[in-house]
Design a protein around this motif. Structure first.
Motif, short mmCIF file in Angstrom:
data_model
loop_
_atom_site.label_atom_id
_atom_site.label_comp_id
_atom_site.label_asym_id
_atom_site.label_seq_id
_atom_site.Cartn_x
_atom_site.Cartn_y
_atom_site.Cartn_z
N SER A 108 0.89 -1.12 0.08
CA SER A 108 -0.04 -0.12 0.13
C SER A 108 0.76 1.20 0.00
CB SER A 108 -0.98 -0.09 1.15
OG SER A 108 -0.30 -0.12 2.40
N PHE A 109 0.34 2.25 -0.65
CA PHE A 109 1.03 3.70 -0.57
C PHE A 109 2.40 3.78 -1.41
CE2 PHE A 109 -1.34 3.38 3.57
CZ PHE A 109 -2.51 3.67 3.23
N SER A 110 2.48 2.68 -2.30
CA SER A 110 3.76 2.75 -3.08
C SER A 110 3.53 2.60 -4.66
CB SER A 110 4.24 1.36 -2.63
OG SER A 110 5.64 1.38 -2.94
N HIS A 163 -2.84 3.82 -7.02
CA HIS A 163 -1.29 4.02 -7.08
C HIS A 163 -0.46 4.29 -8.17
CE1 HIS A 163 -2.69 1.42 -3.54
NE2 HIS A 163 -1.61 1.75 -2.79
N SER A 182 -3.37 5.94 -10.47
CA SER A 182 -4.13 6.52 -9.26
C SER A 182 -5.55 6.76 -9.80
CB SER A 182 -3.48 7.56 -8.87
OG SER A 182 -3.31 8.45 -10.14
N TRP A 235 -5.43 7.50 7.85
CA TRP A 235 -4.96 8.46 6.91
C TRP A 235 -4.26 9.55 7.38
CZ3 TRP A 235 -5.88 13.71 6.61
CH2 TRP A 235 -5.64 14.48 5.45
N GLN A 241 -0.84 7.91 8.36
CA GLN A 241 -0.02 7.69 7.16
C GLN A 241 0.64 9.06 6.76
OE1 GLN A 241 1.03 4.71 5.96
NE2 GLN A 241 0.00 3.74 7.58
N SER A 242 -0.46 9.87 6.58
CA SER A 242 0.12 11.35 6.12
C SER A 242 1.12 11.90 6.89
CB SER A 242 -0.92 12.18 5.94
OG SER A 242 -1.94 11.75 5.22
N SER A 246 8.78 8.99 -2.12
CA SER A 246 7.49 9.24 -1.59
C SER A 246 6.41 9.75 -2.62
CB SER A 246 7.46 10.61 -0.53
OG SER A 246 5.80 10.90 -0.19
N VAL A 248 -0.88 9.69 -2.88
CA VAL A 248 -1.26 8.09 -2.87
C VAL A 248 -2.07 7.89 -1.72
CG1 VAL A 248 -0.39 5.72 -2.73
CG2 VAL A 248 0.47 7.39 -4.39
N VAL A 249 -1.93 8.54 -0.52
CA VAL A 249 -2.64 8.13 0.46
C VAL A 249 -4.08 9.02 0.76
CG1 VAL A 249 -2.57 8.42 3.33
CG2 VAL A 249 -0.65 7.82 1.80
N CYS A 300 -7.35 4.47 2.21
CA CYS A 300 -7.31 3.92 3.51
C CYS A 300 -8.57 2.79 4.14
CB CYS A 300 -7.07 5.04 4.63
SG CYS A 300 -5.49 5.81 4.33
#
Length: 280
Positions: free
Chosen positions: A36-38, A66, A70, A146, A149-150, A171, A175-176, A181
């Motif tokens: 995730s988030f990648s 992503h 996205s 969220w 992560q942020s 980074s 994405v986040v 989430c």
């Protein structure tokens, strides 16, 4: 630690899921599914080591929600469907050895159980199952996740890398999202795990990377076992093995990409699992 991986082709119009194809003339194909988030570039250090010692064809896509994908909404089922199409169109002989990390591990398990003809082996690491949020917290859980992560982006990169023993990928701003989430939290609940992980007939290795510390980044063996129990249900399942590593963290593809690459190749080639791993 090198983070470079030169690609030999660009994303194709044959699938709506963007990807990079590395060493397209090599055989067979290995599909790398990021967390995730990648993005697919999270695998660059592993790809560097794979290219040094093997001639495999490698596919590294960006999952829905992503990177270059996205605009596509994410669910485990939709990501799995996109990847099945990618394998059919781009992998040699329409088959690929599947490697999944974290969120990508759940996608890998879904792919292997719902599209068995395209997956001869599965290497999945980083399964984590969470209890559903209490009903009074459920509406705000995605926002809390969220925010957590942020907040990581506000910390100095060097501090985060020190805390997790790993080289961070670049980074990916934007994405986040709260929608992503929410979908990830849902994915980790026991009911969703049971829905997404069906019987796997491919040879499957499940890895629990257990090192924790300042950052609670260790995988839980009981979660790996829980996924394997689902994958083994019914008759006719293939070889499924669970191993643990006390010195590796959840994101060990960035912590020790050389070890990760060697472990993947060992499983694909039916060799002994490399040093440091213990059967569970």
């Amino acid at each position: 630690m090198s983070t470079g991986a030169n690609t030999d082709s660009t994303p194709s119009a044959n699938t709506s899921l963007p990807f990079d194809s590395i060493n397209p003339t090599g055989k067979p194909t290995i599909l790398l599914i990021h967390g995730s988030f990648s993005t697919g570039h999270d695998w660059d250090p592993v790809i560097f080591h794979l290219r040094k010692t093997t001639t495999y064809h490698i596919l590294a896509p960006d999952l829905p929600a992503h990177g270059r994908a996205s605009a596509l909404p994410f669910t485990v089922a939709s990501a799995s469907s996109h990847l099945a199409t990618l394998i059919t169109n781009e992998a040699h002989d329409g088959k690929a050895h599947i490697v999944g990390l974290s969120m990508g591990a759940y996608v890998a398990a879904h792919l292997a159980s719902h599209y068995p003809d395209c997956c001869p082996t599965v290497f999945a690491t980083g399964f984590n199952i969470r209890d559903p949020s209490p009903s009074f917290l459920a509406p705000i859980a995605p926002s809390v996740f969220w925010g957590m992560q942020s907040a990581t982006d506000l910390l100095p990169r060097s501090v985060v890398e020190w805390a997790i023993d790993a080289d961070l990928p670049v980074s990916q701003k934007g994405v986040v999202t709260k929608a992503l989430c929410a979908e990830i939290l849902k994915m980790l609940e026991p009911a969703s795990v049971k829905e997404n992980v069906g019987v796997v007939r491919a040879r499957m290795l499940v890895v629990a990377a257990m090192k924790s510390g300042i950052v609670p980044s260790g995988d839980r063996v009981e979660d790996a076992r829980g996924v394997v129990e689902l994958a083994r249900e019914g008759a006719g399942t293939g070889e499924i093995r669970v191993v643990k590593h006390a010195g590796m963290r959840h994101a060990w593809n960035r912590q020790d990409p050389d070890l990760f690459a060697r472990a993947v190749v060992a499983w694909v080639e039916r060799a002994e699992v490399v040093e440091g791993f213990e059967d569970v």
